[in-house]
Design an enzyme around this catalytic site. Structure first.
Site, PDB file in Angstrom:
ATOM      1  N   ALA A  40       0.857  -1.189   0.000  1.00 26.11           N
ATOM      2  CA  ALA A  40       0.000   0.000   0.000  1.00 26.11           C
ATOM      3  C   ALA A  40       0.889   1.233   0.000  1.00 26.11           C
ATOM      4  CB  ALA A  40      -0.892   0.012   1.240  1.00 26.11           C
ATOM      5  N   TYR A  65      -4.955   9.386   1.698  1.00 26.64           N
ATOM      6  CA  TYR A  65      -4.670   7.984   2.058  1.00 26.64           C
ATOM      7  C   TYR A  65      -5.976   7.244   2.335  1.00 26.64           C
ATOM      8  CZ  TYR A  65      -3.305   4.046   5.061  1.00 26.64           C
ATOM      9  OH  TYR A  65      -3.164   2.807   5.632  1.00 26.64           O
ATOM     10  N   LYS A  80      -7.655   4.323  -0.026  1.00 25.58           N
ATOM     11  CA  LYS A  80      -7.844   2.975   0.550  1.00 25.58           C
ATOM     12  C   LYS A  80      -9.320   2.572   0.421  1.00 25.58           C
ATOM     13  CE  LYS A  80      -5.297   0.630   2.544  1.00 25.58           C
ATOM     14  NZ  LYS A  80      -4.427  -0.467   2.030  1.00 25.58           N
ATOM     15  N   TRP A 127      -2.990   1.271  13.475  1.00 26.29           N
ATOM     16  CA  TRP A 127      -1.896   1.588  14.411  1.00 26.29           C
ATOM     17  C   TRP A 127      -0.982   0.384  14.660  1.00 26.29           C
ATOM     18  CZ3 TRP A 127      -3.237   5.487  18.827  1.00 26.29           C
ATOM     19  CH2 TRP A 127      -4.037   6.515  18.322  1.00 26.29           C
TER      20      TRP A 127
END
Ligand SMILES: NC(=O)c1ccc[n+]([C@@H]2O[C@H](COP(=O)([O-])OP(=O)(O)OC[C@H]3O[C@@H](n4cnc5c(N)ncnc54)[C@H](OP(=O)(O)O)[C@@H]3O)[C@@H](O)[C@H]2O)c1
Length: 289
Positions: free
Chosen positions: A65, A130, A134, A156
């Site tokens: 990614a 981002y 996504k 996280w």
């Protein structure tokens, strides 16, 4: 466990999650192919198709990614290429070759206005390029695949295979007397090892669709940093600050805790608390010697 256990893990050689996923798969008897960048043109449907054919792949795991959240605000097209176009290509291959496709997404698809943990069905509303790209990747997959796919939203990440928030904080804490860390963004800290294992638990149950997969509990960045520093026994003082005091290019949700209820309903497993996972990570890798 699926009968055919031949995995293609994209990002498996250098990614924070990908490396751990490759390791856990191998430990559980899977055959794993994890090509370096130069070994396979992942943006060519034809090249990926031939590769999966040649290696009799049964499952494609995509951890590749564009993960630089702030830089993505400037490099929109590159972020879109990796976060939307790539999963679309992989979903097309999975569909044509009848393979299982496992893809990872993010808590940053949400805007953080909730006060309760987000469920997979909650309406996404990304605040950043981002998060937006996504989300576009998720939608590209669900447009193509109706079964045999997993979109796993996580958050996280920390783990031993690559620099991450926790390892960075510990490095800085060894050099400085104090650290200022944001205290008004709350999320779900997650250990890559647990995420890899829980992913396999989902596969065992033939899970299909969007799932949230994180360790239990919640924390601010400041609380996560404080816990890691205390655990490591470092004298560094942690000072809570607000997001306004630490301006970043991309907006981040103030609350992006993910609910794993759907995962628990299917597997019967409740993810362990992030503090317990953090201690295992720190005790085994940062504090030895
Ligand atoms: N890290 C987090 O805290 C977090 C939070 C929520 C969701 N997620 C999601 O979890 C997944 C895994 O994240 P991660 O942190 O493990 O990612 P990562 O460490 O940043 O790994 C990204 C992988 O993608 C590869 N890659 C990047 N650009 C590429 C390109 N142009 N061509 C080929 N390969 C390329 C990298 O290879 P090179 O090493 O060669 O660059 C690396 O192997 C992602 O889907 C991410 O969105 C992560």
């Amino acid at each position: 466990m699926p009968k055919d256990k031949r995995a293609l893990v994209l990002g498996g050689k250098t990614g924070l999650l990908g490396q751990k996923l490759s390791q856990v798969l191998q430990e559980r008897g899977w055959e794993v192919k994890a090509p370096f960048r130069g070994e396979l043109d992942i943006f060519s449907e034809e090249a990926v198709s031939s590769y999966v054919q040649e290696h009799s792949i049964s499952h494609i795991f995509n951890t590749v990614a564009y993960t630089q959240v702030d830089l993505a605000e400037e490099e929109k097209e590159q972020a879109r290429l990796l976060n939307r176009n790539l999963p679309k290509i992989l979903a097309q291959v999975a569909s044509k070759k009848n393979l299982y496709f496992i893809h990872y997404s993010t808590d940053f698809v949400f805007n953080g206005k909730h006060t309760l943990p987000y469920e997979p069905e909650d309406k996404p509303h990304p605040l950043s390029v981002y998060g937006q790209t996504k989300l576009e990747g998720e939608r590209a997959i669900t447009d193509i695949l109706k079964q045999n796919f997993l979109i796993i939203r996580t958050a996280w990440l920390f783990g031993e295979d690559k620099e991450n928030f926790v390892s960075k904080i510990l490095r800085l804490a060894r050099e400085r007397e104090s650290l200022k860390v944001v205290h008004d963004q709350i999320g779900s800290p997650t250990y890559t090892k647990d995420l890899a294992i829980y992913t396999l638990n989902l596969l065992e149950k033939q899970g299909t669709g969007i799932f949230h997969l994180v360790n239990s509990g919640q924390a601010s960045w400041c609380e996560l940093a404080q816990e890691a520093i205390s655990c490591a026994g470092l004298p560094c003082k942690v000072i809570p600050i607000t997001s306004k005091e630490y301006p970043q290019r991309a907006l981040r949700p103030s609350f992006s805790v993910l609910s794993t209820r759907k995962f628990t309903q299917l597997t019967g497993i409740t993810p362990r608390p992030w503090i317990q996972a953090l201690r295992e990570y720190l005790f085994s890798f940062h504090l030895e010697g």
